[in-house]
Write a protein that holds these residues in place. Structure first.
Motif, PDB file in Angstrom:
ATOM      1  N   SER A   1     -23.114 -10.254  -4.400  1.00  0.00           N
ATOM      2  CA  SER A   1     -23.170  -9.462  -3.177  1.00  0.00           C
ATOM      3  C   SER A   1     -22.095  -9.982  -2.227  1.00  0.00           C
ATOM      4  O   SER A   1     -22.101 -11.160  -1.868  1.00  0.00           O
ATOM      5  N   THR A   2     -21.185  -9.108  -1.856  1.00  0.00           N
ATOM      6  CA  THR A   2     -20.064  -9.507  -1.019  1.00  0.00           C
ATOM      7  C   THR A   2     -20.060  -8.702   0.275  1.00  0.00           C
ATOM      8  O   THR A   2     -20.195  -7.475   0.246  1.00  0.00           O
ATOM      9  N   HIS A   3     -19.938  -9.389   1.384  1.00  0.00           N
ATOM     10  CA  HIS A   3     -19.878  -8.728   2.686  1.00  0.00           C
ATOM     11  C   HIS A   3     -18.549  -9.084   3.337  1.00  0.00           C
ATOM     12  O   HIS A   3     -18.210 -10.267   3.473  1.00  0.00           O
ATOM     13  N   VAL A   4     -17.793  -8.082   3.713  1.00  0.00           N
ATOM     14  CA  VAL A   4     -16.468  -8.285   4.299  1.00  0.00           C
ATOM     15  C   VAL A   4     -16.450  -7.692   5.701  1.00  0.00           C
ATOM     16  O   VAL A   4     -16.820  -6.534   5.905  1.00  0.00           O
ATOM     17  N   HIS A   5     -16.031  -8.472   6.657  1.00  0.00           N
ATOM     18  CA  HIS A   5     -15.921  -8.015   8.035  1.00  0.00           C
ATOM     19  C   HIS A   5     -14.445  -7.776   8.378  1.00  0.00           C
ATOM     20  O   HIS A   5     -13.584  -8.586   8.051  1.00  0.00           O
ATOM     21  N   ASN A   6     -14.171  -6.668   9.017  1.00  0.00           N
ATOM     22  CA  ASN A   6     -12.817  -6.323   9.458  1.00  0.00           C
ATOM     23  C   ASN A   6     -11.858  -6.126   8.287  1.00  0.00           C
ATOM     24  O   ASN A   6     -10.653  -6.393   8.397  1.00  0.00           O
ATOM     25  N   ALA A   7     -12.385  -5.633   7.171  1.00  0.00           N
ATOM     26  CA  ALA A   7     -11.540  -5.404   5.993  1.00  0.00           C
ATOM     27  C   ALA A   7     -10.451  -4.375   6.262  1.00  0.00           C
ATOM     28  O   ALA A   7      -9.371  -4.433   5.662  1.00  0.00           O
ATOM     29  N   GLU A   8     -10.721  -3.443   7.184  1.00  0.00           N
ATOM     30  CA  GLU A   8      -9.737  -2.388   7.443  1.00  0.00           C
ATOM     31  C   GLU A   8      -8.421  -2.946   7.992  1.00  0.00           C
ATOM     32  O   GLU A   8      -7.351  -2.365   7.779  1.00  0.00           O
ATOM     33  N   THR A   9      -8.495  -4.085   8.687  1.00  0.00           N
ATOM     34  CA  THR A   9      -7.261  -4.684   9.202  1.00  0.00           C
ATOM     35  C   THR A   9      -6.377  -5.162   8.063  1.00  0.00           C
ATOM     36  O   THR A   9      -5.159  -4.907   8.037  1.00  0.00           O
ATOM     37  N   LEU A  10      -6.961  -5.865   7.094  1.00  0.00           N
ATOM     38  CA  LEU A  10      -6.208  -6.318   5.928  1.00  0.00           C
ATOM     39  C   LEU A  10      -5.658  -5.124   5.146  1.00  0.00           C
ATOM     40  O   LEU A  10      -4.491  -5.113   4.743  1.00  0.00           O
TER      41      LEU A  10
ATOM     42  N   SER B   1       5.417  -1.922   8.365  1.00  0.00           N
ATOM     43  CA  SER B   1       6.818  -1.582   8.186  1.00  0.00           C
ATOM     44  C   SER B   1       7.368  -2.251   6.931  1.00  0.00           C
ATOM     45  O   SER B   1       7.034  -3.408   6.639  1.00  0.00           O
ATOM     46  N   PRO B   2       8.207  -1.553   6.153  1.00  0.00           N
ATOM     47  CA  PRO B   2       8.721  -2.114   4.889  1.00  0.00           C
ATOM     48  C   PRO B   2       9.457  -3.444   5.038  1.00  0.00           C
ATOM     49  O   PRO B   2       9.527  -4.216   4.086  1.00  0.00           O
ATOM     50  N   ASP B   3      10.032  -3.702   6.213  1.00  0.00           N
ATOM     51  CA  ASP B   3      10.777  -4.947   6.383  1.00  0.00           C
ATOM     52  C   ASP B   3       9.973  -6.026   7.098  1.00  0.00           C
ATOM     53  O   ASP B   3      10.511  -7.076   7.433  1.00  0.00           O
ATOM     54  N   ARG B   4       8.682  -5.778   7.324  1.00  0.00           N
ATOM     55  CA  ARG B   4       7.854  -6.745   8.038  1.00  0.00           C
ATOM     56  C   ARG B   4       7.014  -7.549   7.053  1.00  0.00           C
ATOM     57  O   ARG B   4       6.100  -7.021   6.427  1.00  0.00           O
ATOM     58  N   PRO B   5       7.303  -8.843   6.867  1.00  0.00           N
ATOM     59  CA  PRO B   5       6.508  -9.660   5.943  1.00  0.00           C
ATOM     60  C   PRO B   5       5.120  -9.948   6.501  1.00  0.00           C
ATOM     61  O   PRO B   5       4.899  -9.885   7.715  1.00  0.00           O
ATOM     62  N   LEU B   6       4.217 -10.261   5.605  1.00  0.00           N
ATOM     63  CA  LEU B   6       2.834 -10.569   5.980  1.00  0.00           C
ATOM     64  C   LEU B   6       2.437 -11.902   5.387  1.00  0.00           C
ATOM     65  O   LEU B   6       2.660 -12.163   4.202  1.00  0.00           O
ATOM     66  N   ILE B   7       1.860 -12.769   6.200  1.00  0.00           N
ATOM     67  CA  ILE B   7       1.294 -14.033   5.731  1.00  0.00           C
ATOM     68  C   ILE B   7      -0.198 -13.993   5.990  1.00  0.00           C
ATOM     69  O   ILE B   7      -0.649 -13.758   7.121  1.00  0.00           O
ATOM     70  N   THR B   8      -0.998 -14.184   4.960  1.00  0.00           N
ATOM     71  CA  THR B   8      -2.425 -14.367   5.138  1.00  0.00           C
ATOM     72  C   THR B   8      -2.743 -15.831   4.865  1.00  0.00           C
ATOM     73  O   THR B   8      -2.242 -16.416   3.903  1.00  0.00           O
TER      74      THR B   8
END
Length: 219
Positions: free
Chosen positions: A62-71, A79-86
């Motif tokens: 059972s997995t519960h994810v909060h604010n998944a829509e942001t990810l 934007s295609p040229d904007r890198p993302l670090i998680t």
């Protein structure tokens, strides 16, 4: 003229092992290229591992994810040229890739899959491991090698290319299964942010529960 002492057998053995590891990991960088064999091996590895992550995270637990829509939005629509670090805490060796198996996340999409920094001494200990982890978009990191080691430059290249990739890091630098506040963060993630020509978007992620699936000593 003084004769130089010969290295001991133990030292020579260590040297050989170190050189062998370096050659195995550095020579495999081509396997991490998107066009390697038409991208088919990468697609197969990520689809297979992604399917296991989906099964484990979405169906066997059972997995519960909060604010998944942001990810989701940052992975799909930035934007295609904007890198993302998680960045996230590190509870077990199962954290990545199983943490991406929640419902709705494109876990099996090789183009959208994250890049991740992986311990060289664990994930890249031989040629087979090196090849598979390279196909899985993993970048070998030598623990204790500093923030300017060659493989950190490879991670920086990922950020420079931006587009549909993300670079996932565990800035604590080790696994911690204790219920304590996150410890002092290592400098590697900050160095990537500072050195990237386009400032990356940074999304912190906190997760719990994986430590119950794989009990282990902190390492």
């Amino acid at each position: 003229m003084h004769e130089q002492p010969m290295p001991s057998e133990a030292a020579a053995g260590t040297l050989k092992a170190t050189v062998g590891t370096k050659l195995a990991t550095s020579a495999m960088r081509w396997a991490g290229k998107a066009d390697h064999l038409g991208g088919i091996p990468r697609a197969l590895v990520i689809a297979s591992v992604g399917a296991l992550a989906k099964m484990f995270t979405s169906f066997l637990n059972s997995t519960h994810v909060h604010n998944a829509e942001t990810l989701q939005r940052l992975v799909h629509c930035r934007s295609p040229d904007r890198p993302l670090i998680t960045v996230s805490n590190h509870m077990s060796t199962l954290d990545d890739p199983l943490m991406w198996g929640f419902k709705g996340f494109p876990t099996m999409n090789a183009k959208l899959a994250r890049w991740v920094l992986a311990a060289e001494d664990i994930c890249f200990k031989n040629a087979i491991y090196s090849y598979l982890f390279r196909l899985g978009k993993c970048i070998p990191i030598t623990r204790g090698g500093g923030i300017y080691q060659d493989n950190m430059n490879e991670a920086l290249d990922v950020l420079i290319n931006g587009g549909w990739v993300q670079l996932h890091t565990f800035p604590e630098g080790k696994i911690c299964q204790e219920s304590v506040p996150i410890r002092r963060l290592k400098w590697g993630t900050a160095s990537l942010i500072a050195r990237a020509p386009v400032t990356p978007l940074v999304l912190p992620i906190v997760h719990c529960g994986f430590e119950k699936e794989l009990q282990q000593n902190n390492s």
